[in-house]
Design a protein around this motif. Structure first.
Motif, short mmCIF file in Angstrom:
data_model
loop_
_atom_site.label_atom_id
_atom_site.label_comp_id
_atom_site.label_asym_id
_atom_site.label_seq_id
_atom_site.Cartn_x
_atom_site.Cartn_y
_atom_site.Cartn_z
N PRO A 86 0.80 -1.23 0.00
CA PRO A 86 0.00 0.00 0.00
C PRO A 86 0.83 1.28 0.00
O PRO A 86 0.35 2.32 -0.43
CB PRO A 86 -0.83 -0.12 1.30
CG PRO A 86 -0.02 -1.01 2.18
CD PRO A 86 0.62 -2.00 1.25
N HIS A 87 2.09 1.18 0.47
CA HIS A 87 2.94 2.37 0.51
C HIS A 87 3.37 2.81 -0.89
O HIS A 87 3.88 3.91 -1.06
CB HIS A 87 4.18 2.12 1.38
CG HIS A 87 5.04 0.99 0.89
ND1 HIS A 87 4.60 -0.32 0.86
CD2 HIS A 87 6.32 1.00 0.42
CE1 HIS A 87 5.57 -1.08 0.38
NE2 HIS A 87 6.63 -0.31 0.13
N GLN A 126 -5.88 8.70 9.67
CA GLN A 126 -7.15 8.02 9.94
C GLN A 126 -7.30 6.73 9.15
O GLN A 126 -8.12 5.87 9.51
CB GLN A 126 -8.34 8.95 9.66
CG GLN A 126 -8.59 9.28 8.20
CD GLN A 126 -7.77 10.46 7.71
OE1 GLN A 126 -6.71 10.75 8.26
NE2 GLN A 126 -8.24 11.13 6.68
N ARG A 127 -6.50 6.56 8.08
CA ARG A 127 -6.54 5.32 7.28
C ARG A 127 -5.32 4.44 7.55
O ARG A 127 -5.07 3.49 6.81
CB ARG A 127 -6.59 5.67 5.79
CG ARG A 127 -7.66 6.65 5.39
CD ARG A 127 -9.03 6.05 5.42
NE ARG A 127 -10.06 7.05 5.20
CZ ARG A 127 -11.33 6.90 5.49
NH1 ARG A 127 -11.75 5.77 6.05
NH2 ARG A 127 -12.20 7.86 5.25
N GLY A 128 -4.57 4.76 8.59
CA GLY A 128 -3.38 3.99 8.89
C GLY A 128 -2.13 4.73 8.45
O GLY A 128 -2.19 5.69 7.68
N GLU A 187 -10.02 5.44 -0.68
CA GLU A 187 -9.80 6.21 0.54
C GLU A 187 -9.78 7.71 0.25
O GLU A 187 -10.30 8.51 1.03
CB GLU A 187 -8.49 5.77 1.20
CG GLU A 187 -8.54 4.33 1.71
CD GLU A 187 -7.24 3.89 2.37
OE1 GLU A 187 -7.29 2.91 3.15
OE2 GLU A 187 -6.19 4.52 2.12
N LEU A 188 -9.18 8.08 -0.87
CA LEU A 188 -9.14 9.49 -1.26
C LEU A 188 -10.56 10.03 -1.45
O LEU A 188 -10.88 11.14 -0.99
CB LEU A 188 -8.32 9.66 -2.54
CG LEU A 188 -8.29 11.08 -3.15
CD1 LEU A 188 -7.78 12.10 -2.14
CD2 LEU A 188 -7.44 11.09 -4.42
#
Length: 316
Positions: free
Chosen positions: A98-99, A198-200, A106-107
């Motif tokens: 994910p990075h 907020q999403r990690g 999420e956006l």
């Protein structure tokens, strides 16, 4: 829709028959004009074209009653509408890394959250909403979600969310739309400001090493509409209240942020627009939309009494 004017009672009736409203031996101080709408969605056919040609100008002398609401009470306020689409663009990548991705789902979620936050700051509950009995203030909310098909272990490259704004008539719909465009421009100027953990820890909306930024594109759909607040001081509204009280025993005007076509434009053109109807609000746009014949029977009595009350008012 149907309306009363001195020496020219004008109106447009939908889903009912005007001749059934006739009252034997009623002393008239008004004339009657009823217009039947074939399909209001087709511009150039119906009331909008009649207004354009000046064929309803006489109706401006008195109230215009629009029969297209529900629950056997006057509807004194409606909402404007602006439907929107927000498409978030990120970077497609394997979900195990994910990075190295910009997650557009999420956006989109965070962008909608930010837009809603600023919307409710700029368009809070208006004092007039309480007076008119609106069930809600102006709202902005998502109603649909979509994204490209793919594997569950794949972060997609884009995601789209659609929704609408329902705006009480005390705010300008075009101004609302302009403000939302500014919100989106601010998001695109610094999308990573939305990533507050907020999403990690690995959810972000910029990849500086790759020169990539997430972005959101805003689109407003056609058929933007304005809400209306009826004139509560007119003789036409007073006659409407008296008619409901006489036939049904009470009158409880209400307002909702559902939208009706044409009526704000009619009001701005100089008509005293009042709205009422005898269908069932709970069945609006249902797969099996319905109304009760008993309600329509009472509706005929209300309309007949309404004409009598207005005749009395203008003759006094």
């Amino acid at each position: 829709m149907h309306c009363h004017v001195p020496k020219s009672l004008s109106g447009v009736l939908t889903d009912t028959s005007f001749d059934k409203v006739a009252v034997p031996n009623m002393q008239k101080s008004t004339d009657n004009l009823s217009t039947f709408l074939p399909l209001w969605q087709l511009l150039g056919i119906g009331v909008d074209e009649l207004v354009k040609r000046g064929m309803l100008d006489k109706c401006k002398e008195g109230p215009l009653y629009w029969l297209d609401t529900a629950d056997s009470q006057p509807c004194i306020g409606t909402g404007g509408i602006a439907a929107w689409q927000l498409t978030a663009h990120g970077k497609l990548f394997h979900s195990g890394l994910p990075h190295k991705s910009i997650n557009p789902i999420e956006l989109a979620m965070d962008a909608v959250t930010e837009i809603q936050r600023r919307f409710y700051e700029d368009f809070p509950p208006h004092p007039e909403e309480e007076r008119y009995g609106f069930a809600t203030c102006s709202t902005l909310k998502p109603t649909q979600w979509s994204y490209p098909s793919g594997s569950i272990n794949q972060i997609p490259g884009s995601a789209t969310v659609c929704g609408d704004c329902r705006i009480t008539p005390f705010y300008d719909v075009e101004q609302v739309m302009s403000k939302i465009r500014v919100y989106v421009d601010d998001i695109n100027a610094n999308p990573n400001a939305l990533a507050r953990g907020q999403r990690g820890p690995y959810s972000k909306y910029e990849l500086p090493d790759e020169g990539l930024k997430g972005r959101v594109d805003l689109k407003f759909f056609e058929n933007v509409g304005k809400g209306v607040a009826c004139n509560l001081e007119s003789k036409g509204f007073a006659a409407l209240v008296d008619a409901f009280k006489e036939v049904l025993g009470d009158c409880k005007p209400y307002s909702i942020t559902g939208s009706l076509p044409c009526i704000r434009e009619l009001q701005e053109a100089g008509f005293d627009v009042q709205t009422l109807g005898f269908g069932k609000l709970a069945a609006y746009h249902a797969n099996n939309e319905y109304g009760y014949l008993s309600d329509f029977k009472k509706g005929y009595r209300v309309l007949a009494t309404l004409m009598d009350k207005y005749n009395t008012a203008v003759s006094a």
